[in-house]
Design a protein around this motif. Structure first.
Motif, mmCIF file in Angstrom:
data_model
loop_
_atom_site.group_PDB
_atom_site.id
_atom_site.type_symbol
_atom_site.label_atom_id
_atom_site.label_comp_id
_atom_site.label_asym_id
_atom_site.label_seq_id
_atom_site.Cartn_x
_atom_site.Cartn_y
_atom_site.Cartn_z
ATOM 1 N N GLU A 462 0.825 -1.198 0.000
ATOM 2 C CA GLU A 462 0.000 0.000 0.000
ATOM 3 C C GLU A 462 0.863 1.254 0.000
ATOM 4 N N LEU A 463 1.943 1.223 0.754
ATOM 5 C CA LEU A 463 2.848 2.371 0.800
ATOM 6 C C LEU A 463 3.600 2.553 -0.515
ATOM 7 N N GLU A 464 3.889 1.432 -1.180
ATOM 8 C CA GLU A 464 4.654 1.480 -2.427
ATOM 9 C C GLU A 464 3.744 1.445 -3.657
ATOM 10 N N GLY A 465 2.464 1.772 -3.511
ATOM 11 C CA GLY A 465 1.496 1.644 -4.609
ATOM 12 C C GLY A 465 1.842 2.459 -5.833
ATOM 13 N N GLU A 570 -0.305 -11.829 -13.566
ATOM 14 C CA GLU A 570 1.056 -12.349 -13.444
ATOM 15 C C GLU A 570 2.067 -11.206 -13.373
ATOM 16 N N ALA A 571 1.882 -10.196 -14.221
ATOM 17 C CA ALA A 571 2.802 -9.057 -14.216
ATOM 18 C C ALA A 571 2.718 -8.290 -12.898
ATOM 19 N N LEU A 572 1.510 -8.068 -12.396
ATOM 20 C CA LEU A 572 1.345 -7.371 -11.120
ATOM 21 C C LEU A 572 1.975 -8.161 -9.977
ATOM 22 N N GLU A 573 1.804 -9.467 -9.996
ATOM 23 C CA GLU A 573 2.375 -10.295 -8.933
ATOM 24 C C GLU A 573 3.898 -10.224 -8.938
ATOM 25 N N TRP A 574 4.493 -10.206 -10.153
ATOM 26 C CA TRP A 574 5.959 -10.110 -10.240
ATOM 27 C C TRP A 574 6.427 -8.774 -9.663
ATOM 28 N N CYS A 575 5.735 -7.684 -10.020
ATOM 29 C CA CYS A 575 6.116 -6.364 -9.507
ATOM 30 C C CYS A 575 5.987 -6.319 -7.986
ATOM 31 N N GLU A 576 4.917 -6.864 -7.445
ATOM 32 C CA GLU A 576 4.717 -6.868 -5.998
ATOM 33 C C GLU A 576 5.803 -7.664 -5.291
ATOM 34 N N GLN A 577 6.204 -8.775 -5.904
ATOM 35 C CA GLN A 577 7.260 -9.583 -5.300
ATOM 36 C C GLN A 577 8.579 -8.811 -5.268
ATOM 37 N N GLN A 578 8.835 -8.021 -6.355
ATOM 38 C CA GLN A 578 10.054 -7.218 -6.372
ATOM 39 C C GLN A 578 10.031 -6.162 -5.273
ATOM 40 N N LEU A 579 8.874 -5.547 -5.059
ATOM 41 C CA LEU A 579 8.755 -4.528 -4.015
ATOM 42 C C LEU A 579 8.936 -5.135 -2.630
ATOM 43 N N LEU A 580 8.403 -6.342 -2.424
ATOM 44 C CA LEU A 580 8.558 -7.008 -1.127
ATOM 45 C C LEU A 580 10.014 -7.378 -0.881
ATOM 46 N N GLU A 581 10.701 -7.829 -1.925
ATOM 47 C CA GLU A 581 12.117 -8.178 -1.772
ATOM 48 C C GLU A 581 12.949 -6.939 -1.471
ATOM 49 N N LEU A 582 12.601 -5.800 -2.088
ATOM 50 C CA LEU A 582 13.320 -4.562 -1.794
ATOM 51 C C LEU A 582 13.110 -4.121 -0.348
ATOM 52 N N SER A 583 11.928 -4.416 0.201
ATOM 53 C CA SER A 583 11.607 -4.001 1.574
ATOM 54 C C SER A 583 12.169 -4.954 2.614
ATOM 55 N N PHE A 584 12.128 -6.267 2.323
ATOM 56 C CA PHE A 584 12.519 -7.266 3.323
ATOM 57 C C PHE A 584 13.825 -7.982 3.000
ATOM 58 N N GLY A 585 14.396 -7.694 1.815
ATOM 59 C CA GLY A 585 15.637 -8.361 1.447
ATOM 60 C C GLY A 585 15.423 -9.286 0.264
ATOM 61 N N HIS A 586 16.504 -9.502 -0.487
ATOM 62 C CA HIS A 586 16.397 -10.294 -1.709
ATOM 63 C C HIS A 586 16.149 -11.770 -1.435
ATOM 64 N N ASP A 587 16.435 -12.241 -0.220
ATOM 65 C CA ASP A 587 16.174 -13.639 0.118
ATOM 66 C C ASP A 587 14.821 -13.789 0.800
ATOM 67 N N TYR A 588 13.955 -12.792 0.588
ATOM 68 C CA TYR A 588 12.669 -12.775 1.284
ATOM 69 C C TYR A 588 11.787 -13.922 0.805
ATOM 70 N N ILE A 589 11.216 -14.625 1.760
ATOM 71 C CA ILE A 589 10.199 -15.637 1.506
ATOM 72 C C ILE A 589 9.032 -15.319 2.414
ATOM 73 N N SER A 590 7.859 -15.259 1.845
ATOM 74 C CA SER A 590 6.669 -14.932 2.626
ATOM 75 C C SER A 590 6.524 -15.906 3.783
ATOM 76 N N ALA A 591 6.528 -15.350 5.015
ATOM 77 C CA ALA A 591 6.458 -16.213 6.201
ATOM 78 C C ALA A 591 5.763 -15.470 7.328
ATOM 79 N N GLU A 592 5.023 -16.225 8.141
ATOM 80 C CA GLU A 592 4.378 -15.682 9.326
ATOM 81 C C GLU A 592 4.079 -16.846 10.259
ATOM 82 N N ASP A 593 4.778 -16.886 11.362
ATOM 83 C CA ASP A 593 4.626 -18.012 12.289
ATOM 84 C C ASP A 593 3.224 -18.036 12.875
ATOM 85 N N ILE A 594 2.790 -19.226 13.284
ATOM 86 C CA ILE A 594 1.447 -19.351 13.859
ATOM 87 C C ILE A 594 1.331 -18.583 15.169
#
Length: 738
Positions: A462-465, A570-594
């Protein structure tokens, strides 16, 4: 189409016979009128042969249409368009070097046969290829300009018949001579009367009944004058004189082949080939007009083939004056109540009877009759295509009509048609270039992929929209509108300070119909500027289109195939993944512990420990491993703590990926609440970790710790609401790309 006379009821036969008589009368009058137009004053000695040829062509066409047309009561006659082209060729060939008058006649006659044959072959090809509707793409003003010009040329072509010379400024003085007055005044007067009463009453019987009236009036006055001893022979009030000989049969044209000046025929090839454009238009317009009147469905491809057959057969069976659908005769047949194919057979038999009576029959036809009908036709054309369009068309379209009309009357018919097509194409290109090919421009703040994100990822996106911009294009792209479109995108995305945050620009070509090669320089220039700004360009629907015209033209513009996607999601998902990697690091994997459930449910440590004891896991899934199978009966709920999953809808022969889900998502809740079978399958997109809450454990949790279970219910409903929101986005996207 089968023809059977037995299907005619006896009580209908008198009506069909009368309609056939009137149809044959109109065919004869039109044949005489158009033959007179062709002959002019230079070929008047051969008028009988031209009339015979026109009648034979009408007979052949009537028989062919009787058996093969999609209309049972279609009317047939020799046509003014081929006749006018023949008359123009005859005028152009006059004065050339000929060994005899017979060679001049043979050359004009063979040109007429070629017009019929070439036009017939072209009609057959169009009908065979099922291109009946293709000729409708010729612009309306071009057709209007041609018909207006043809009306004027018909008007000018009448005067050599009446005066023995063309109508010029020098010949105007001869109009007041008595020898001229007795010819042109009756013809012009009758033509005006036909026009006035036809326009006033708009009934197909007006023209034939008025014609019979004026014929009766002429013979009455002629008889009275003869009874008083007035000598009228020197006034040449009748056609001819023709020799009172055998029946007229136009079989001699085969001997004319050796007497034809073929070099002059070759010079007239442009006018001969022009029939390939004009004949299909005439047939389709005439057929469409009759379709409206009769409320019968027309097979346009069939009508083209039928017209082609009659045009090809004519020159080989003694005809050659191109004959096909006539609006006037068709309206007459329909108004008289004829509904059977026998009418064309009857009309053909009556015309054959005229041929059998011989050329002496033509001596009894008044000379004013054919010019009067030609005046009527010429006035009809000029009113319909010069006067009425002033009120019905835009000034630009009317200007095209006038330009074509002036070109035709000042030079040649073919030049007017070519000029009109060129002007119409330029006008179309200019007006089409003003249509904005940008269907929409969206940012990541208002448009996102169908992936379900956890709260942390959603906040980042949302911040990087403003970093992601989608440009939807549609229509046909060529230099004119492509320049305006990409200039607009450049101003919005590259030049604007407000949009300086854009990092990813997606061009959606899914709705683009085609691309002109002239766009390459425009697009290449834009891509160069985007690269300078470090903006990543992605394309959708470009390298995945079935029609590869756009791909071939744009491949050399700088688009990268590795950054091309089949769908916007597909294109939007790729862009979003790039933004998430820039925010959390290039080795970012979506994770959230229970354990995040403790914070999301606002539970104490003790309550969380109770809740955790009912969850099973973690369970590790490999890529493509199935977590939930479509149509299964289980009602378990899952929590995705690491990785990504695909939601898949499976059919009999295909499977569609609806969306992707990332860590922090609750899965399978719909089956838990409804008790129905699983509606989709859920498959691991990457290596994943999931926790499971079985239906039995959830029921025990409700019994043992109802407050904790209630908070979990609230949390699941919130997740379900988010899922519905993303489902709505999917539906909106599908509707947008319909």
């Amino acid at each position: 189409m089968q023809f059977s006379i037995s299907s005619v009821k006896w009580q209908q036969l008198p009506n069909e016979l009368f309609a056939g008589l009137m149809s044959a009368t109109m065919m004869l009058l039109i044949a005489v009128s158009l033959s007179t137009l062709i002959c002019g004053s230079h070929l008047s000695a051969y008028l009988a042969q031209f009339i015979a040829t026109a009648l034979v062509s009408s007979i052949i066409a009537a028989v062919v249409y009787a058996f093969a047309s999609s209309f049972p009561n279609i009317g047939i006659a020799s046509q003014d368009t081929p006749a006018l082209l023949t008359a123009l060729i005859a005028a152009a060939l006059y004065g050339q070097s000929y060994t005899s008058q017979t060679q001049y006649f043979s050359t004009v006659y063979i040109a007429m046969l070629l017009i019929s044959f070439v036009g017939g072959v072209f009609l057959l090809i169009l009908g065979r290829l099922k291109l009946g509707n293709s000729v409708r793409f010729i612009p309306y003003p071009v057709i209007g300009g041609f018909l207006a010009g043809m009306g004027w040329l018909i008007f000018l072509g009448i005067w050599p018949v009446l005066l023995g010379k063309s109508l010029t400024w020098q010949s105007l003085s001869s109009l007041g001579e008595f020898q001229s007055l007795v010819h042109w005044v009756p013809a012009l007067g009758v033509g005006f009367c036909l026009l006035f009463f036809q326009r006033r009453y708009q009934h197909p019987l007006v023209v034939p009944l008025l014609t019979l009236f004026f014929l009766s009036l002429f013979f009455l006055i002629y008889g009275l004058l003869k009874m008083k001893g007035v000598s009228l022979e020197n006034l040449h009030l009748f056609l001819g004189p023709f020799p009172k000989t055998e029946p007229i049969w136009p079989w001699f044209q085969w001997t004319a082949l050796s007497q034809t000046n073929w070099s002059l025929i070759l010079k007239s090839s442009g006018s001969i080939l022009l029939i390939c454009v004009l004949a299909p238009i005439a047939i389709l317009v005439n057929s469409a007009s009759f379709e409206v009147l009769s409320q019968q469905e027309v097979d346009f491809d069939r009508e083209l083939k039928v017209g082609g057959i009659s045009g090809v057969l004519g020159p080989f069976l003694g005809g050659g004056a191109f004959a096909y659908t006539s609006v006037v005769v068709s309206f007459l047949n329909h108004t008289l109540g004829s509904r059977h194919r026998i009418i064309n057979i009857l009309a053909a038999m009556l015309c054959f009877g005229v041929l059998w009576m011989g050329s002496s029959f033509l001596n009894s036809i008044p000379r004013f009759l054919a010019p009067a009908i030609l005046f009527f036709i010429a006035f009809e054309f000029m009113i319909d295509w010069l006067y009425k369009p002033w009120f019905n068309l835009s000034k630009k379209d009317y200007a095209i009509i006038m330009i074509i009309f002036i070109t035709i009357i000042s030079s040649q018919l073919l030049y007017g048609i070519i000029l009109g097509l060129v002007i119409s194409l330029v006008k179309f290109a200019w007006e089409y270039s003003r249509i904005d090919p940008i269907d929409g421009l969206y940012y990541g703040q208002t448009l996102s992929s169908h992936v379900l994100r956890n709260q942390q990822e959603s906040r980042v996106l949302e911040l990087e929209g403003l970093s992601v911009c989608l440009v939807r294009l549609h229509g046909y792209l060529f230099f004119g509108n492509a320049y305006r479109a990409f200039k607009k995108v450049e101003e919005v995305t590259l030049s604007s300070e407000k949009n300086s945050k854009i990092q990813y620009l997606i061009f959606d070509f899914s709705a683009v119909d085609g691309v002109d090669s002239s766009c390459r320089s425009v697009i290449s220039n834009f891509l160069r500027k985007a690269k300078f700004k470090n903006i990543q360009i992605l394309t959708v629907g470009l390298f995945h289109r079935e029609v590869l015209d756009a791909e071939k033209e744009l491949q050399g513009s700088g688009f990268e195939e590795k950054m091309a996607y089949a769908e916007v999601n597909e294109a939007l998902e790729w862009c979003e993944q790039q933004l998430l990697e820039l925010s959390f690091g290039h080795d970012y994997i979506s994770a959230e512990d229970i354990s995040e459930l403790k914070k999301d449910l606002t539970l104490s440590q003790e309550d969380y420990d109770h809740l955790r004891s009912y969850w099973q896991g973690p369970r590790v899934l490999n890529v493509n491993e199935v977590l939930i199978q479509q149509d299964d009966q289980d009602r378990d709920i899952y929590f995705l703590s690491r990785g990504s999953l695909s939601v898949v809808l499976e059919g009999q022969d295909s499977r569609v990926i609806l969306t992707h889900v990332h860590a922090g998502s609750i899965l399978g809740e719909l089956a838990y609440y409804t008790g129905e079978t699983r509606s989709t399958s859920i498959v691991a997109l990457t290596a994943c970790e999931v926790y499971g809450l079985s239906f039995e454990n959830f029921n025990r949790l409700e019994q043992d710790y109802p407050k904790i279970a209630l908070r979990l219910h609230h949390y699941i409903v919130e997740q379900l609401t988010e899922s519905i929101k993303y489902s709505n986005q999917i539906v909106h996207s599908l509707l947008h790309h319909r």
